[in-house]
Motif scaffolding. Structure first.
Motif, PDB file in Angstrom:
ATOM      1  N   MET A  70     -25.372  34.348 -31.934  1.00 21.03           N
ATOM      2  CA  MET A  70     -24.280  34.718 -32.839  1.00 21.03           C
ATOM      3  C   MET A  70     -24.120  33.717 -33.978  1.00 21.03           C
ATOM      4  O   MET A  70     -23.841  34.099 -35.118  1.00 21.03           O
ATOM      5  N   LYS A  90     -16.846  31.783 -32.857  1.00 26.04           N
ATOM      6  CA  LYS A  90     -17.479  32.573 -31.787  1.00 26.04           C
ATOM      7  C   LYS A  90     -17.016  32.036 -30.443  1.00 26.04           C
ATOM      8  O   LYS A  90     -17.112  30.854 -30.157  1.00 26.04           O
ATOM      9  N   LEU A  93     -26.342  41.006 -35.643  1.00 26.21           N
ATOM     10  CA  LEU A  93     -26.493  40.601 -34.243  1.00 26.21           C
ATOM     11  C   LEU A  93     -26.955  41.771 -33.384  1.00 26.21           C
ATOM     12  O   LEU A  93     -27.889  41.646 -32.579  1.00 26.21           O
TER      13      LEU A  93
END
Length: 356
Positions: free
Chosen positions: A104, A187, A219
């Motif tokens: 991520m 994240k 992603l």
């Protein structure tokens, strides 16, 4: 001889009476300086209120998603037979959840997202150009002979196609997003719920929302491509093994036929041993070929049925409630801090005057 207590007239230890007198002195000093301290505190509280009022609101666009438990790579291996050891495992010892969290915030995902076109306040441009404007980087780069006037073109969306000026600007921007002190991209993974939380925090609501969506799409596509590539490689490996087994099986069957033709049905003991070995090898290769064929069909089925392994449970949309500094909190902090500072300064002034 009697022991007598010797009293040292130079003893610096304070008696209880002296401590009480000093406390009374501080209280008296506070009363005398009350109005000055109040003015100090009011000024500090006003400064704190102004800082909170003038602070830039931050818009946090949030996407929450889960990893689907059914997937092509890892779940398939449990259903495979004897060829599992030949094609390898599911790829390393790292947890898929930890791996996803690391991906991520990787330059691969964030960097690719920067070169995607997004609408911000009605203007379509590359995300990296929007971010440079929002972060007011052009003002910081005005005196930089290299970065001054840098612009990313929509027909150059790969790092390989950038010139020196653009590469330098790209490195600064990517460091703002994924560097050690970066705060724009957040994240989080909640181990209890298994939910991933991807946030984009900027002072522009449109950019936060659109860039968050682009990040998630990058992603998702990366994870999907990884799954299909892995499955495709497994198919190639098994197909190659299948061809090798088929070639070997054909060779054994031909040798067995030649051996039978040569003896014309009259088998010596030595010939019987050779023929038995060939028959056993043929049987073994036939079983291996059948197993390999079954595994190949299994991989093909999984490859065709692979879906994107992420499932969204929350997406960002306008309007977003901006987060800003609390006016009450900053006013109170400024009030108390200024009062304490003012008391200390006035007390030091009194102490210096007493010494003089």
């Amino acid at each position: 001889m009697e022991n007598r207590e010797i009293i040292d007239p130079n003893n610096d230890e304070l008696s209880l009476k002296e401590i009480i007198q000093k406390i009374i002195g501080l209280v008296t000093f506070f009363k005398l300086q009350f109005w000055k301290l109040l003015i100090f505190s009011i000024i500090g509280g006003g400064i704190g209120f102004w800082l909170a009022y003038s602070s830039t609101p931050i818009y946090s666009a949030r996407t929450k998603f889960l990893m689907k438990e059914s997937g092509g790579g890892s779940s398939l291996m449990s259903s495979l037979g004897s060829l599992g050891s030949l094609i390898g495992g599911a790829g390393g010892t790292a947890s898929p959840l930890d791996r996803t969290l690391a991906i991520m915030g990787s330059e691969k995902i964030v960097g690719d997202a920067l070169f995607k076109k997004i609408f911000v306040e009605g203007k379509l441009d590359l995300a990296i150009n929007h971010l440079i404007e929002i972060q007011e980087l052009r003002k910081l780069w005005e005196k930089d002979t290299v970065l001054n006037g840098v612009q990313f073109l929509q027909n150059r969306t790969t790092k390989e196609s950038l010139n020196f000026k653009q590469r330098k600007a790209y490195k600064i921007v990517i460091n703002l997003l994924i560097g050690e002190k970066a705060t724009i991209i957040g994240k989080i993974f909640d181990k209890k719920s298994g939910v991933f939380d991807l946030t984009v925090n900027t002072k522009n609501e449109d950019f936060s929302i659109e860039f968050n969506k682009v990040l998630y799409n990058e992603l998702e596509m990366f994870m999907y491509n990884q799954s299909t590539n892995s499955s495709g490689k497994n198919i190639e490996i098994i197909a190659s093994k299948l061809d090798s087994i088929k070639t070997e099986l054909n060779g054994v069957q031909n040798a067995l036929a030649r051996n039978t033709d040569r003896t014309l049905g009259l088998l010596m003991q030595e010939d019987k041993v050779d023929q038995k070995k060939l028959m056993m090898k043929e049987q073994m290769l036939t079983i291996m070929y059948g197993e390999a064929q079954k595994n190949l069909e299994t991989f093909k089925f999984v490859n065709e049925s692979i879906n994107k392994g992420l499932e969204v449970i929350q997406t960002p949309f306008s309007p977003i409630q901006p987060s800003s500094k609390s006016k009450v909190k900053f006013t109170l902090i400024g009030f108390l801090a200024s009062g304490i500072l003012g008391f200390g300064l006035l007390f030091i002034k009194k102490w210096v005057n007493d010494l003089l």
